[in-house]
Design a protein around this motif. Structure first.
Motif, PDB file in Angstrom:
ATOM      1  N   ASP A 196     139.388  46.118  67.192  1.00  0.00           N
ATOM      2  CA  ASP A 196     140.540  46.152  66.276  1.00  0.00           C
ATOM      3  C   ASP A 196     141.731  46.797  66.984  1.00  0.00           C
ATOM      4  OD1 ASP A 196     138.940  45.172  64.300  1.00  0.00           O
ATOM      5  OD2 ASP A 196     138.927  46.989  63.062  1.00  0.00           O
ATOM      6  N   ALA A 197     142.932  46.333  66.656  1.00  0.00           N
ATOM      7  CA  ALA A 197     144.131  46.922  67.273  1.00  0.00           C
ATOM      8  C   ALA A 197     144.160  48.442  67.042  1.00  0.00           C
ATOM      9  CB  ALA A 197     145.387  46.284  66.699  1.00  0.00           C
ATOM     10  N   ARG A 198     143.750  48.870  65.859  1.00  0.00           N
ATOM     11  CA  ARG A 198     143.821  50.303  65.533  1.00  0.00           C
ATOM     12  C   ARG A 198     142.723  51.120  66.209  1.00  0.00           C
ATOM     13  NH1 ARG A 198     146.182  48.619  60.590  1.00  0.00           N
ATOM     14  NH2 ARG A 198     148.081  49.798  60.239  1.00  0.00           N
ATOM     15  N   MET A 199     141.704  50.453  66.716  1.00  0.00           N
ATOM     16  CA  MET A 199     140.615  51.167  67.396  1.00  0.00           C
ATOM     17  C   MET A 199     140.776  51.076  68.915  1.00  0.00           C
ATOM     18  SD  MET A 199     138.671  52.313  64.969  1.00  0.00           S
ATOM     19  CE  MET A 199     137.043  52.663  65.627  1.00  0.00           C
ATOM     20  N   SER A 200     141.721  50.233  69.385  1.00  0.00           N
ATOM     21  CA  SER A 200     141.780  49.978  70.820  1.00  0.00           C
ATOM     22  C   SER A 200     143.211  49.855  71.355  1.00  0.00           C
ATOM     23  CB  SER A 200     140.968  48.711  71.108  1.00  0.00           C
ATOM     24  OG  SER A 200     141.152  48.278  72.409  1.00  0.00           O
ATOM     25  N   GLN A 241     144.191  63.773  45.112  1.00  0.00           N
ATOM     26  CA  GLN A 241     144.264  64.654  46.292  1.00  0.00           C
ATOM     27  C   GLN A 241     143.416  64.177  47.473  1.00  0.00           C
ATOM     28  OE1 GLN A 241     146.589  66.842  46.380  1.00  0.00           O
ATOM     29  NE2 GLN A 241     147.023  66.596  44.202  1.00  0.00           N
ATOM     30  N   VAL A 242     142.770  63.025  47.360  1.00  0.00           N
ATOM     31  CA  VAL A 242     142.156  62.449  48.570  1.00  0.00           C
ATOM     32  C   VAL A 242     142.979  61.230  48.959  1.00  0.00           C
ATOM     33  CG1 VAL A 242     140.148  61.253  49.551  1.00  0.00           C
ATOM     34  CG2 VAL A 242     139.809  63.246  48.094  1.00  0.00           C
ATOM     35  N   ARG A 243     143.466  61.232  50.188  1.00  0.00           N
ATOM     36  CA  ARG A 243     144.251  60.080  50.640  1.00  0.00           C
ATOM     37  C   ARG A 243     143.494  59.358  51.753  1.00  0.00           C
ATOM     38  NH1 ARG A 243     150.411  62.245  51.343  1.00  0.00           N
ATOM     39  NH2 ARG A 243     150.349  63.813  49.686  1.00  0.00           N
ATOM     40  N   LEU A 244     143.019  58.177  51.426  1.00  0.00           N
ATOM     41  CA  LEU A 244     142.387  57.351  52.453  1.00  0.00           C
ATOM     42  C   LEU A 244     143.471  56.753  53.335  1.00  0.00           C
ATOM     43  CD1 LEU A 244     139.515  55.249  50.859  1.00  0.00           C
ATOM     44  CD2 LEU A 244     139.424  57.392  52.124  1.00  0.00           C
ATOM     45  N   MET A 245     143.214  56.733  54.635  1.00  0.00           N
ATOM     46  CA  MET A 245     144.198  56.176  55.565  1.00  0.00           C
ATOM     47  C   MET A 245     143.495  55.229  56.530  1.00  0.00           C
ATOM     48  SD  MET A 245     145.751  59.860  56.682  1.00  0.00           S
ATOM     49  CE  MET A 245     147.424  59.521  57.206  1.00  0.00           C
ATOM     50  N   GLU A 246     144.263  54.363  57.152  1.00  0.00           N
ATOM     51  CA  GLU A 246     143.747  53.517  58.239  1.00  0.00           C
ATOM     52  C   GLU A 246     143.385  54.433  59.413  1.00  0.00           C
ATOM     53  OE1 GLU A 246     143.737  50.197  58.417  1.00  0.00           O
ATOM     54  OE2 GLU A 246     145.145  49.483  56.900  1.00  0.00           O
ATOM     55  N   PRO A 247     142.526  53.961  60.335  1.00  0.00           N
ATOM     56  CA  PRO A 247     142.321  54.736  61.564  1.00  0.00           C
ATOM     57  C   PRO A 247     143.675  54.998  62.232  1.00  0.00           C
ATOM     58  CG  PRO A 247     140.785  52.894  61.469  1.00  0.00           C
ATOM     59  CD  PRO A 247     141.751  52.715  60.325  1.00  0.00           C
ATOM     60  N   GLN A 248     143.876  56.216  62.705  1.00  0.00           N
ATOM     61  CA  GLN A 248     145.177  56.610  63.252  1.00  0.00           C
ATOM     62  C   GLN A 248     145.254  56.387  64.763  1.00  0.00           C
ATOM     63  OE1 GLN A 248     147.851  58.121  61.193  1.00  0.00           O
ATOM     64  NE2 GLN A 248     146.523  56.893  59.868  1.00  0.00           N
TER      65      GLN A 248
END
Ligand code: UD1
Length: 365
Positions: free
Chosen positions: A41-45, A258-265
């Protein structure tokens, strides 16, 4: 002299970037990057290649996911012809992922020296796929580069000759030192409306935690309990996300205020988020080291670590047990300010890759 550097999964990129940079200082040392494609994935690599200023890989093997056997076997099959064509003087592998053992094994069978960076780490838990990869890779490597004293002790216990082992420090910390300033300049926190130290950062991806319903449920529970004290930022790994969806827990997690899920950073974004966090809850190996360097408290969601210096000298804590109540007590304790200050371990100074380059040039000549 030619070295092929193997990268495959996210934690490899920040380790190879400083090595490639150090090798490139020498006109007589050709350094090539081979990306196995374990993470795709673009966000993992891709984002890591860009931010860490790595060149486009010279070869991309595109092995992708699958079972451990499929992934490892595909990597070996794809790497073999490249090795035959390139005829390098050495193959360099980092860490403990499937790409590490796969490429090391191909190289050693072809009689090409294997350089293992981040050697000697042992959790003592053979149920972890990474532990098997570590033991096997170390046992077939020609030069072993170690980050901490425990690594030296483990290799001695396994009868690895002293002449093959070098205590050089930590290349992942080289990247942190190199990019810290740049990460500080990001405005990510302002954009999310959060003040420094006002949130807990959470990451989870180990099979032992996320590949079964009970583990996922305890992660949701820990997130919920922690969110009663501070906002929880949770960049979620693809494995964890797909398992949360599979067991119908994603909606439950998303519904917690108060929990914010986010994409891999990206690398810089995550560094920015780590440096400003009140606490990090994780099951990652590398984050235990990065938080130790940054002197930010880290609660590792495991009962063992292959990186004991992060507990002995650093700011890392292991779980006392998996009971969510006990975890909450630990979280509360740390957030109340009862956390250790920590020290930076020996040789974690941003110069490990330079040391490795010097040793390799001397030894392989
Ligand atoms: C791997 C490493 C682990 C490391 C982690 C960092 C092994 C045995 N494990 O675990 O040590 O800490 O990387 O992330 O090598 N996936 C995507 N997109 C991607 C990559 C993966 O969607 O870019 C999904 C796929 O469904 C894949 C699953 O995540 O099957 C797991 O990926 P995999 O490479 O098998 O292992 P990780 O859990 O990422």
């Amino acid at each position: 002299m030619k070295i092929l550097n193997i990268v495959g999964a996210r934690p490899n990129f920040m380790k190879v970037a400083p090595l490639h940079r150090a090798f490139s200082q020498y006109p007589d040392l050709e350094s090539k990057i081979i990306h196995t494609g374990q993470h795709y994935d673009a966000r993992m690599s891709e984002v890591f290649f860009n931010q860490l200023e790595l060149p486009q890989p010279h070869y991309f093997l595109g092995v992708g996911g699958g079972t451990h056997t499929q992934q490892t076997a595909r990597t070996m099959l794809e790497f073999e012809p490249i090795l035959a064509a390139e005829k390098p003087d050495a193959v360099l592998v980092v860490g403990d992922v499937n790409s590490t053992i796969a490429c090391a094994l191909v190289a050693v069978k072809e009689g090409i020296p294997v350089l293992h960076v981040e050697a000697g780490l042992r959790s003592g838990d053979r149920r972890m796929p990474e532990e098997i990869n570590r033991i096997l890779t170390d046992s077939i490597s020609d030069y072993l580069f170690v980050t901490e004293q425990a690594g030296l002790d483990n290799l001695k216990r396994e009868n690895v000759p002293d002449g093959k082992v070098f205590f050089v420090g930590n290349v992942m910390i080289d990247s942190l030192v190199h990019y810290r300033q740049k990460a500080r300049q990001l405005t990510l926190l302002q954009e999310t409306g959060l003040a420094p130290a006002s949130y807990v950062l959470m990451t989870m991806h180990r099979p032992a935690n996320v590949d079964h319903e009970q583990g996922l449920r305890s992660i949701v529970r820990v997130a919920r309990n922690t969110a009663q004290h501070k906002t929880v930022l949770f960049p979620i790994h693809p494995r964890t996300l797909s398992n949360m969806e599979k067991w119908g827990l994603k909606a439950e997690l998303e519904a917690i205020p108060q929990v914010r899920l986010m994409e891999p950073q990206g690398y810089l974004e995550f560094l920015h988020l780590m440096e400003n966090a009140a606490l990090i809850i994780t099951d990652s190996g590398g984050i235990q080291e990065e938080t130790t360097y940054l002197q930010v408290p880290c609660l590792t969601f495991r009962d063992s670590t292959e990186r004991p210096v992060t507990v002995e000298l650093g700011t890392n804590y292991l779980l006392r047990d998996l009971n969510p109540e006990t975890v909450e007590a630990q979280v509360r304790d740390i957030l109340a300010g009862n956390s250790k200050k920590g020290q930076v371990p020996p040789l974690w100074d941003g110069r490990a890759a330079e040391r490795i380059a010097t040793i390799i040039r001397e030894k392989l000549r």
